[in-house]
Design a protein around this motif. Structure first.
Motif, mmCIF file in Angstrom:
data_model
loop_
_atom_site.group_PDB
_atom_site.id
_atom_site.type_symbol
_atom_site.label_atom_id
_atom_site.label_comp_id
_atom_site.label_asym_id
_atom_site.label_seq_id
_atom_site.Cartn_x
_atom_site.Cartn_y
_atom_site.Cartn_z
ATOM 1 N N TRP A 73 33.013 38.555 40.796
ATOM 2 C CA TRP A 73 33.816 38.240 39.616
ATOM 3 C C TRP A 73 33.662 39.338 38.562
ATOM 4 O O TRP A 73 34.648 39.708 37.897
ATOM 5 C CB TRP A 73 33.393 36.897 39.027
ATOM 6 N N ALA A 90 40.764 35.987 36.094
ATOM 7 C CA ALA A 90 39.594 35.304 36.647
ATOM 8 C C ALA A 90 39.478 33.886 36.106
ATOM 9 O O ALA A 90 39.132 32.952 36.842
ATOM 10 C CB ALA A 90 38.335 36.101 36.323
ATOM 11 N N ALA A 142 33.375 32.105 37.765
ATOM 12 C CA ALA A 142 34.452 32.943 37.234
ATOM 13 C C ALA A 142 34.606 32.736 35.734
ATOM 14 O O ALA A 142 34.709 33.702 34.956
ATOM 15 C CB ALA A 142 35.762 32.631 37.952
#
Length: 538
Positions: free
Chosen positions: A62, A74, A118
């Motif tokens: 991420w 994200a 994320a």
């Protein structure tokens, strides 16, 4: 205008983080999920570990995506992952999909961990890039504290609005997390410090340097203390912020100080203590990293053991207390009678209380260790003394696991509450301190990757401890029926904590080895510190 935009972005990061820590509420609904889906304790721990793996192992991926494409994509993907993960777990519970393979359920749980990772990485990324060193630490502390409080918020909401309604609770996790992520995504925006702000920050640092009286400076230089202390003091005020992987560009700009004296001090410091960037196979072969990895794994693994199984332990102690009500303490009887309309309501309420204790301790630990860490560095002028803070972290872990291992100590839900608070405090201090050490010891350039590899330690040791808990618990469950309930009280699982206690004691030994390597002889350093002060006074 820029400042107001940063404040709105800070609010967005807090909204995201307040839901991104919901992975830790697993134990608040795990026993009910186990009953509905006819799961063994080992299978239940596999589901909890899947969520943890999604959270811990995806961070570097991420981070790379956010660095290249920004935080919004994200966060959006994370919101969809969390919605689908919790949503499918909710459907599985409501419709009792007990024929569904555990591997499929584990994928649903892993989706929640991936989505939360994320969101958390994006929230931290924005605040790391938006502020100068003066305010970055406060902004980061607020976001990290919100992450630690996530489990407390959701467990409290479950108790207030969804007592006895696990389906509603899981839907709240799905829709609440999705809503917070989307609202936060609309607010977050990267607004890096302007050139004027960076220059003002650099000017302030140079003025702080020049405030040191010339005669004191010469005295300290004669004792060869200032080159180390000055450079370290300047960096220590930003440590909590700089442990984030994505601040490299901003930090590089802020380090461009024009003062010739400061540059000379930095050169002397680099000569005596070079700041090498250690990563890859060099990191894997580094003895200090391996020692840190061992401590992190043994201590965090014991924390994850309780975090994932506190719901099961609560259920066991509750049922045992019902059987032994005449022998139960007065406070236990009060807790058992708090709610009159059903046993499941009582159990879910007490589970939420235990999760809240862990969450509050987690948030408090992250704040306390940051403040204490900076105070230690500022008072001693020695960033290496930060390493001593590993000792209280390991002692807290040993104490909490040792209490579980002793017979007839943690044998009621109110005693469990004490250990939940200790474990949360230990877990928060651990993850508030170790990223700083990784950053300071192995360099800023590859911090994201290095901390990503470090995050494998909780996964490895957490897997071992949790699966061991599941096997021990299942070995004490009656073979007939589908209840999967052990009726032996603390004896259902206590032997597992012998292993974790020994692991914490091992980590304490490793801690002293690490101190000997990184800090050296403590008594000689204390004498040196006092001699420097005496010279300054003279």
């Amino acid at each position: 205008m820029r400042q107001s935009g940063r404040l709105w972005a800070l609010l967005g990061s807090v909204l995201i983080s307040i839901s991104a820590g919901s992975t830790y509420v697993f134990s608040s609904y795990a026993p009910q999920l186990q009953t509905a889906l006819h799961l063994s304790s080992t299978q239940l721990n596999v589901l909890g570990l899947a969520g943890n793996m999604g959270m811990y192992m995806s961070g570097p991926l991420w981070g790379r995506w956010i660095d290249k494409s920004g935080p919004h994509g994200a966060v959006l993907v994370g919101a969809l992952l969390v919605l689908s993960g919790y949503g499918m777990v909710s459907r599985a519970y409501k419709h009792e999909w007990h024929d569904m393979p555990v591997a499929i359920l584990a994928i649903f749980c892993m989706l929640t961990g991936l989505g939360n990772s994320a969101g958390n990485n994006a929230a931290i990324n924005v605040q790391a890039k938006n502020w100068t060193g003066t305010h970055r630490g406060s902004a980061m502390a607020l976001v990290l504290s919100a992450f630690g409080l996530s489990a407390f918020v959701y467990s409290t909401l479950s108790h207030v609005f969804f007592s006895g309604n696990v389906t509603g609770y899981l839907d709240l996790l799905a829709l609440g997390s999705f809503g917070c992520f989307i609202a936060g995504m609309a607010l977050i925006k990267v607004i890096p410090p302007s050139e004027e702000e960076v220059q003002a920050e650099s000017a302030r640092r140079r003025s702080d340097y020049r405030r040191v009286p010339e005669e004191d400076r010469e005295t300290l230089q004669s004792s060869r203390a200032l080159p180390k202390h000055l450079s370290r003091m300047r960096s220590s005020s930003e440590t909590s912020a700089r442990v984030i992987a994505w601040i490299r560009d901003v930090a590089d700009a802020e380090e461009a100080v024009d003062d010739d004296n400061v540059e000379e001090e930095q050169e002397q410091e680099e000569t005596a203590h070079p700041q090498e960037n250690v990563t890859g196979w060099a990191l894997a072969r580094n003895v200090d990293f391996l020692l840190l990895f061992t401590i992190l794994g043994l201590v965090s693994g014991s924390g994850l053991l309780l975090i994932n199984n506190v719901g099961t332990i609560t259920h066991v102690l509750y049922e045992y207390a019902r059987q032994q009500r005449k022998q139960a303490s007065a406070l236990t009887q009060v807790l058992l009678l708090l709610i009159k309309d059903g046993k499941e309501h009582e159990i879910q309420r007490i589970q939420a209380l235990q999760v809240s204790c862990i969450s509050l301790g987690n948030a408090l630990g992250r704040i306390v260790i940051g403040v204490v860490s900076d105070m230690v560095v500022l008072r001693t002028k020695q960033p290496t003394y930060r390493t001593y803070l590993i000792i209280p972290v390991v002692v807290l872990a040993t104490l909490s696991q040792g209490l579980f291992a002793l017979p007839n100590v943690i044998n009621s839900v109110e005693h469990l509450m004490l250990v939940s608070c200790l474990t949360g405090l230990m877990y928060g201090t651990l993850f508030g301190l170790f990223p700083v050490l990784i950053f300071e010891w192995f360099g800023m350039q590859s911090f994201s990757q290095n901390w990503g590899w470090s995050s494998f330690a909780p996964v490895i040791f957490g897997n071992v401890y949790n699966l061991l808990f599941g096997m021990v618990y299942d070995s004490n469950v009656p073979k007939q029926g589908h209840s999967h309930r052990c009726l032996k009280g603390e004896e259902c699982y206590r032997s597992v904590f012998y292993v974790t206690t020994v692991g914490c004691l091992v980590s304490l030994v490793v801690c002293f080895v690490l101190l000997w390597r990184r800090v050296g002889n403590f008594s000689s350093r204390v004498r040196s510190l006092f001699s420097e002060r005496r010279l300054a006074i003279e």
